[in-house]
Design an enzyme around this catalytic site. Structure first.
Site, short mmCIF file in Angstrom:
data_model
loop_
_atom_site.label_atom_id
_atom_site.label_comp_id
_atom_site.label_asym_id
_atom_site.label_seq_id
_atom_site.Cartn_x
_atom_site.Cartn_y
_atom_site.Cartn_z
N ASP A 132 6.38 -10.83 3.68
CA ASP A 132 6.00 -11.58 4.87
C ASP A 132 7.19 -11.67 5.84
OD1 ASP A 132 3.92 -13.36 6.11
OD2 ASP A 132 5.53 -14.85 5.93
N GLU A 153 14.50 -0.82 -11.06
CA GLU A 153 14.75 -1.20 -12.46
C GLU A 153 13.44 -1.22 -13.25
OE1 GLU A 153 16.54 -5.07 -12.69
OE2 GLU A 153 18.14 -4.48 -11.31
C1 NOJ Z 1 2.62 -13.57 8.69
C2 NOJ Z 1 1.41 -13.97 7.94
O1 NOJ Z 1 0.54 -12.87 7.87
C3 NOJ Z 1 0.81 -15.13 8.69
O2 NOJ Z 1 -0.47 -15.46 8.22
C4 NOJ Z 1 1.76 -16.29 8.59
O3 NOJ Z 1 1.28 -17.36 9.37
C5 NOJ Z 1 3.15 -15.91 9.08
N1 NOJ Z 1 3.58 -14.65 8.61
C6 NOJ Z 1 4.15 -16.94 8.65
O4 NOJ Z 1 4.35 -16.85 7.26
#
Ligand code: NOJ
Length: 546
Positions: free
Chosen positions: A217, A266
Site C-alpha cells: 500500500d 529467502e
Molecule cells: C491506498 C488504498 O488502496 C486505499 O484504499 C487507502 O485509503 C490508501 N491507500 C491509504 O492506505
C-alpha cells in the site's frame, strides 16, 4: 449473444511455472464486501474461504486480499492497529491460515496487503508516542514536529492530506504529527531503523504462514524529502492524481524494496510483491521493478486512460517499453476498491454502453502481454452504485473531501451471489444485513443468476480466462505487433507458445468492417458473419486464432 466458436479447453499444464506472476490473472477480494460467513453484515475470512471455488471456476491464478488486520476501520482496514492479528470482525489467525491452505489446495496463490506508510492511531507505537510526549524517543518513529506561527498554532508545512484538509493534526501537548491520509493514520518515519526492523518481521510473519506475496500500500510514499519542505503551491493533492510532491516517489524508497526483495528471496523465487505506486509516469513505476526490487507495479496510467483508441495504444506502448527495459512484466488493471467501477466509468451516462465497453476492455486487457488484475464483481458486470444515502457511507474521503467527489463506497457494495432478496447470498440469511445496501436490480446480476447463461458477463469472463489459460501466447511474452487499422480501432498480433493470435477492438460508436484475420475464438458481443470481412459492432472486441 456472445460468440465463441472454439470451445474453451481445460488447462493442461499443471507443472509448476517458475515465474508464475509474469502472466498471472490476479483477482482482488475486498474482504468486507466479498462474502459474509457469520451473518453480521460484514464480509469475513470464513466467507471468503467458502467462496474460493468461485475463483477457481472463474479461472484466475491468484487472489489478493485487501487488509483484514486488527483495525478500528477508520479507512476500511488501511489503518492497521496490529500487523500480526486478524480483526475479530474478519475472523481469526486460524481462519487466515485455513484460507491460505484452501486456496493452495484449489491451485490459487494468495497475496496479502501490507500497509507500511502509516498505521492506525491505536497502534501501540503511536499510543506510546502520545503518552511519552515531546522529545521522547517513541515520537521518532513518526513525524512529530512543533507547529509554525507565533504560538505553533499552524501546521509545520503546507502538505495536504490525500483525503482533504491539512496533512497534520495537533495533539494536546502542542506538537503536530503527519498523516498523508486520515488523522487516524499517522505516517511512520522510515528514517528510523526500528520501522525497517518491524516491517521485516511483519513480512516474515506472513511469509511463514505461507502467503505467496504482498501488495504494498502507498509503496511510493514511505520516504519523505528530507526536511519536509513546503510544496509551495496551493494545489490540492488527490489520491488518484499524478502529483510530483516531496512525499511521493522519492528515490529513497528503493533501498527499502531492495531489502524486502532479499527477504522474499529467502523464501524462494515464487514469493512476490506488487507496488501500489501512483507515480507520475509508467517510466517512474518501472524503477520499482528493477531486477533487485519488486516484481510488479499496478499500471494506474492504464486504469485512468479513457475509452480512446489512440490514448490506449500510447499507454500500452509506453508501458511495454518501460517494463521491458527493466525485465519486468507489464500489468493491466481496470478497477479496484478506490475508483469508480469501469462499467460505469466507460458508460458516459448509458449503462448498456458501459457494459459493452467493459466487456470489450476485458478482452483487450487479457490479450496484452503481462499480468492482469481483476476487481471483485467486474466478472458480474457490476456498475458503480451511485445512489448510496449519506448515512450509510463510510469512506473517510467522503467526509473529509467535498461531497461526492472522491467517495469510494460505490465500488465497495457487497457482492450478489444468489437469491431474489438482498443481501443476495452475501450473508447466510435472506433479508439479513449487509454493511452497504445493494440495489434491487442486482438480483439479476448474482453469480447464480448468471451461471449457465451463455450471454452473461460471468460466463463471458469464464470463457475468456479459459481461452487465455489454454493459449499462453495471449498473456505470455513481452511484445505486441500492431496491425493496420482504421481510426478508433485497435488491432494487434501476439505470437508465442501456443500459436499466433489477433485481437481487434472497435472503440468507435459505429460498426466497422475489417478483414477477417483468422478463426474467431471469442467476442465480447455479436459480430456480423462475413466471408473475408467481419463487421465489428461499436464497442466490441474479438480474439482470433490467426
Ligand atoms: C491506498 C488504498 O488502496 C486505499 O484504499 C487507502 O485509503 C490508501 N491507500 C491509504 O492506505
Amino acid at each position: 449473444m456472445t460468440q465463441h466458436v472454439t470451445a474453451a479447453p481445460a488447462a493442461t499444464d499443471s507443472a509448476p511455472v517458475p515465474q508464475w506472476w509474469r502472466d498471472a490473472v490476479i483477482y482482488q477480494v475486498y474482504p468486507r464486501s466479498f462474502a459474509d460467513g457469520n451473518g453480521d453484515g460484514m464480509g469475513d475470512l470464513p466467507g471468503i474461504a467458502a467462496r474460493l471455488p468461485h475463483l477457481r471456476d472463474l479461472g484466475v491464478d491468484a487472489v489478493w486480499l485487501s487488509p483484514f488486520y486488527a483495525s478500528p476501520q477508520a479507512d476500511a482496514g488501511y489503518d492497521v492497529a496490529d500487523y500480526r492479528a486478524v480483526d475479530p470482525m474478519f475472523g481469526t489467525l486460524t481462519d487466515a491460515d485455513g484460507l491460505i491452505r484452501e486456496a493452495h489446495a484449489l491451485g490459487l496463490r494468495v497475496i496479502f496487503d501490507i500497509v507500511p506508510n502509516h498505521c492506525s492511531d491505536r497502534h501501540e507505537w503511536f499510543q506510546e508516542a502520545l503518552r511519552e510526549g515531546p522529545g521522547a524517543p517513541a515520537r521518532d518513529r513518526f513525524h512529530f514536529r512543533p507547529g509554525t506561527g507565533p504560538d505553533g498554532e499552524l501546521p509545520p508545512n503546507d502538505w495536504e492530506s490525500v483525503f482533504g484538509g491539512p496533512a497534520w493534526t495537533r495533539v494536546e501537548d502542542g506538537e503536530w504529527y503527519l498523516h498523508l491520509f486520515a488523522p487516524e493514520q499517522p505516517d511512520f518515519n522510515w528514517d528510523h531503523p526500528a520501522v525497517h526492523e518491524e516491517f521485516r518481521s511483519v513480512l516474515r510473519f506472513w511469509l511463514d504462514l505461507g502467503v505467496d506475496g504482498f501488495r504494498i500500500d502507498v509503496a511510493h510514499g514511505l520516504v519523505k524529502a528530507s526536511g519536509l519542505p513546503d510544496i509551495g503551491h496551493g494545489e490540492q493533492v488527490k489520491l488518484l492524481g499524478k502529483q510530483e510532491v516531496p512525499y511521493f516517489d522519492q528515490d529513497g524508497v528503493h533501498a527499502i524494496y531492495r531489502d524486502w526483495r532479499r527477504i522474499l528471496q529467502e523464501y524462494g523465487a515464487e514469493r512476490i510483491a506488487v507496488a501500489e505506486a501512483w507515480t507520475p509516469t509508467v517510466e517512474r513505476s518501472a524503477r520499482y521493478l528493477r531486477h533487485d526490487e519488486l516484481h510488479q507495479a499496478f499500471n494506474f496510467e492504464y486504469l485512468t486512460t479513457g475509452w480512446d483508441a489512440a490514448a490506449l495504444r500510447d499507454v500500452i506502448d509506453r508501458s511495454l517499453t518501460a517494463m521491458n527495459a527493466v525485465g519486468a512484466p507489464a500489468t493491466w488493471v481496470l478497477s479496484n476498491h478506490d475508483v469508480v467501477r469501469h462499467a460505469t466509468r466507460f458508460a458516459d451516462g448509458d449503462a448498456a454502453r458501459g457494459l459493452r465497453r467493459a466487456r470489450a476492455a476485458t478482452l483487450l486487457m487479457l490479450a496484452l502481454p503481462g499480468s492482469a488484475y481483476l476487481y471483485q464483481g467486474e466478472e458480474l458486470g457490476l456498475p458503480e452504485v451511485t445512489e448510496l444515502p449519506d448515512e450509510v457511507r463510510q469512506d473517510p474521503a467522503f467526509f473529509r473531501g467535498a461531497g461526492q467527489e472522491g467517495t469510494r463506497d460505490g465500488c465497495r457494495v457487497p457482492l450478489p451471489w444468489s437469491g431474489r432478496r438482498a443481501p443476495f447470498g452475501f450473508g447466510p440469511a435472506d433479508g439479513g444485513p449487509s454493511w452497504l445496501p445493494q440495489p434491487d436490480s442486482w438480483r439479476d446480476l448474482s453469480v447464480a443468476a448468471q451461471t449457465g447463461d451463455p450471454d452473461s458477463t460471468l460466463e463471458f469472463y469464464r470463457r475468456a480466462l479459459a481461452v487465455r489459460r489454454a493459449h499462453p501466447a495471449l498473456g505470455a511474452g513481452r511484445d505486441i505487433a500492431w496491425l493496420p487499422s482504421p481510426d478508433g480501432v485497435l488491432a494487434f498480433r501476439r505470437t508465442g507458445r501456443g500459436g499466433s493470435f489477433v485481437c481487434t477492438v472497435n472503440l468507435t460508436a459505429s460498426p466497422v468492417a475489417l478483414p477477417t484475420p483468422g478463426t474467431l475464438l471469442l467476442a465480447s458481443a455479436d459480430v456480423g458473419p462475413g466471408a473475408g470481412r467481419t463487421v465489428l459492432p461499436a464497442d466490441t472486441a474479438v480474439w482470433w486464432a490467426a
